[in-house]
Write a protein that holds these residues in place. Structure first.
Motif, short mmCIF file in Angstrom:
data_model
loop_
_atom_site.label_atom_id
_atom_site.label_comp_id
_atom_site.label_asym_id
_atom_site.label_seq_id
_atom_site.Cartn_x
_atom_site.Cartn_y
_atom_site.Cartn_z
N ASP A 1 46.88 -26.90 -19.46
CA ASP A 1 46.41 -27.98 -19.55
C ASP A 1 46.80 -29.31 -18.63
OD1 ASP A 1 48.86 -28.25 -20.74
OD2 ASP A 1 48.53 -29.99 -21.63
N ASN A 2 47.74 -28.93 -17.87
CA ASN A 2 48.22 -29.86 -16.74
C ASN A 2 47.18 -29.84 -15.55
OD1 ASN A 2 49.79 -30.70 -14.54
ND2 ASN A 2 51.17 -31.49 -15.82
N LEU A 3 46.50 -30.78 -15.10
CA LEU A 3 45.65 -30.51 -14.15
C LEU A 3 46.17 -30.14 -12.86
CD1 LEU A 3 42.64 -33.10 -15.44
CD2 LEU A 3 42.76 -30.47 -15.68
N GLU A 4 47.14 -30.89 -12.64
CA GLU A 4 47.99 -30.55 -11.07
C GLU A 4 48.55 -29.10 -11.13
OE1 GLU A 4 52.04 -32.44 -9.13
OE2 GLU A 4 50.64 -33.81 -10.09
N SER B 1 38.83 -11.79 -7.61
CA SER B 1 37.31 -11.95 -7.38
C SER B 1 36.87 -13.49 -7.89
CB SER B 1 36.56 -11.03 -8.04
OG SER B 1 35.17 -11.23 -7.80
N THR B 2 37.38 -13.85 -9.20
CA THR B 2 36.88 -14.86 -9.64
C THR B 2 38.08 -15.52 -10.62
OG1 THR B 2 34.44 -14.16 -10.05
CG2 THR B 2 35.34 -16.10 -11.27
N VAL B 3 38.46 -16.88 -10.50
CA VAL B 3 39.39 -17.30 -11.25
C VAL B 3 38.77 -18.12 -12.12
CG1 VAL B 3 41.20 -19.06 -11.11
CG2 VAL B 3 40.89 -17.29 -9.10
N TYR B 4 38.93 -18.25 -13.50
CA TYR B 4 38.40 -19.00 -14.59
C TYR B 4 39.45 -19.72 -14.92
CZ TYR B 4 34.37 -15.91 -14.61
OH TYR B 4 33.31 -14.96 -14.31
N SER B 5 39.28 -20.85 -15.47
CA SER B 5 40.11 -21.96 -15.95
C SER B 5 39.65 -22.54 -17.22
CB SER B 5 40.59 -22.90 -15.00
OG SER B 5 39.64 -23.79 -14.54
N ALA B 6 40.61 -22.89 -18.16
CA ALA B 6 40.56 -23.47 -19.44
C ALA B 6 41.84 -24.61 -19.65
CB ALA B 6 40.34 -22.70 -20.57
N THR B 7 41.47 -25.52 -20.07
CA THR B 7 42.36 -26.59 -20.38
C THR B 7 42.89 -26.68 -21.89
OG1 THR B 7 40.88 -28.43 -20.44
CG2 THR B 7 42.21 -27.87 -18.21
N ASP B 8 41.93 -25.93 -22.78
CA ASP B 8 42.40 -25.99 -24.00
C ASP B 8 42.10 -24.60 -24.76
OD1 ASP B 8 39.95 -25.87 -25.82
OD2 ASP B 8 39.54 -27.69 -24.47
N GLY B 9 42.70 -24.34 -25.85
CA GLY B 9 42.48 -22.93 -26.48
C GLY B 9 41.06 -22.58 -27.05
N TYR B 10 40.42 -23.30 -27.26
CA TYR B 10 38.93 -23.24 -27.65
C TYR B 10 37.95 -22.78 -26.48
CZ TYR B 10 40.15 -24.50 -32.39
OH TYR B 10 40.71 -24.50 -33.75
N GLU B 11 38.32 -23.72 -25.34
CA GLU B 11 37.71 -23.38 -23.95
C GLU B 11 38.10 -22.00 -23.61
OE1 GLU B 11 36.91 -25.50 -19.82
OE2 GLU B 11 38.77 -26.03 -21.02
N ALA B 12 39.36 -21.66 -23.83
CA ALA B 12 39.78 -20.27 -23.08
C ALA B 12 39.01 -19.15 -23.81
CB ALA B 12 41.42 -20.36 -23.19
N ASN C 1 51.95 -24.74 -24.65
CA ASN C 1 51.67 -26.03 -25.05
C ASN C 1 50.31 -26.48 -24.48
OD1 ASN C 1 52.16 -28.43 -26.36
ND2 ASN C 1 53.31 -29.24 -24.70
N ILE C 2 49.34 -26.01 -25.10
CA ILE C 2 47.92 -26.40 -24.69
C ILE C 2 47.25 -27.16 -25.94
CG2 ILE C 2 47.41 -24.93 -22.73
CD1 ILE C 2 46.19 -23.27 -24.89
N LEU D 1 49.99 -19.73 -28.50
CA LEU D 1 50.10 -18.65 -29.24
C LEU D 1 49.01 -18.19 -30.03
CD1 LEU D 1 52.20 -16.57 -30.15
CD2 LEU D 1 53.10 -18.06 -31.86
N ASP D 2 48.41 -19.33 -30.75
CA ASP D 2 47.13 -19.05 -31.66
C ASP D 2 46.10 -18.40 -30.53
OD1 ASP D 2 48.38 -19.62 -33.65
OD2 ASP D 2 47.88 -21.65 -33.95
N THR D 3 45.96 -19.14 -29.45
CA THR D 3 44.79 -18.71 -28.59
C THR D 3 45.06 -17.04 -27.83
OG1 THR D 3 44.60 -20.99 -27.57
CG2 THR D 3 43.81 -18.94 -26.12
N ILE D 4 46.39 -16.84 -27.76
CA ILE D 4 46.70 -15.47 -27.38
C ILE D 4 46.33 -14.46 -28.62
CG2 ILE D 4 48.62 -13.79 -26.94
CD1 ILE D 4 50.06 -16.21 -25.33
N ASN D 5 46.75 -14.97 -29.93
CA ASN D 5 46.54 -13.94 -30.92
C ASN D 5 44.94 -13.80 -31.14
OD1 ASN D 5 49.25 -13.43 -31.35
ND2 ASN D 5 49.48 -15.16 -32.61
N LYS D 6 44.17 -15.05 -30.93
CA LYS D 6 42.69 -14.93 -31.34
C LYS D 6 42.13 -13.90 -30.04
CE LYS D 6 41.67 -18.99 -33.91
NZ LYS D 6 41.77 -18.03 -35.19
#
Length: 158
Positions: free
Chosen positions: A13-16, A30-41, A58-59, A65-70
């Protein structure tokens, strides 16, 4: 190991920090995808072929942790490496129960990035070995027999 045919998802979530990580990994994957929150990920993971994930804990919206589990509910074998500023035992214990492949503490230094890349290579080699052994077992061949068949059918230089 060449990652140029693989895709990585960075959840930060830290853009820098995110821009820094994208800059580091875009020449390796090949491709780098990025997400700044769990739902987007999770949405990116569902709609793209992702080979490895780097995830902050901490996103917003859905914590790491919940994002990883989902994500593990969708694909249990996806390699996930946590990159977090938190080094307390409680966080380490929680994520270690989520079948992660590594945990790096921020800030990322050049030494940590080098170890991270080596870890990704090891994960990749282990997954390929497991896959080859699985295919050999499905074909009812020994692993050695299967490797010989593959070697004999590879194109040879003239």
């Amino acid at each position: 190991m060449d990652f140029l045919k693989q895709n990585i998802l960075i959840i930060e979530d830290n853009l820098e920090t995110l821009e820094l990580m994208i800059g580091i990994f875009e020449s390796e994957f090949s491709t780098v995808y990025s997400a700044t929150d769990g739902y987007e990920a999770i949405e990116i993971f569902k709609t793209n072929k992702i080979n490895v994930i780097l995830c902050d804990l901490n996103i917003p919206k859905l914590n790491g942790l919940d994002t990883i589990n989902k994500i593990k509910e969708i694909n249990y074998s996806i390699p996930i490496i946590v990159i977090s500023a938190y080094s307390d035992n409680d966080n380490l214990l929680k994520v270690s129960n989520s079948n992660i492949q590594g945990y790096f503490i921020k800030p990322l230094t050049s030494d940590k990035i080098e170890k991270l890349m080596e870890g990704l290579k090891d994960i990749n080699a282990n997954l390929k070995s497991i896959l080859l052994k699985y295919v050999a077992s499905v074909l009812d061949l020994s692993f050695t027999e299967f490797v010989k068949i593959i070697e004999n059918n590879l194109p040879h230089d003239k």
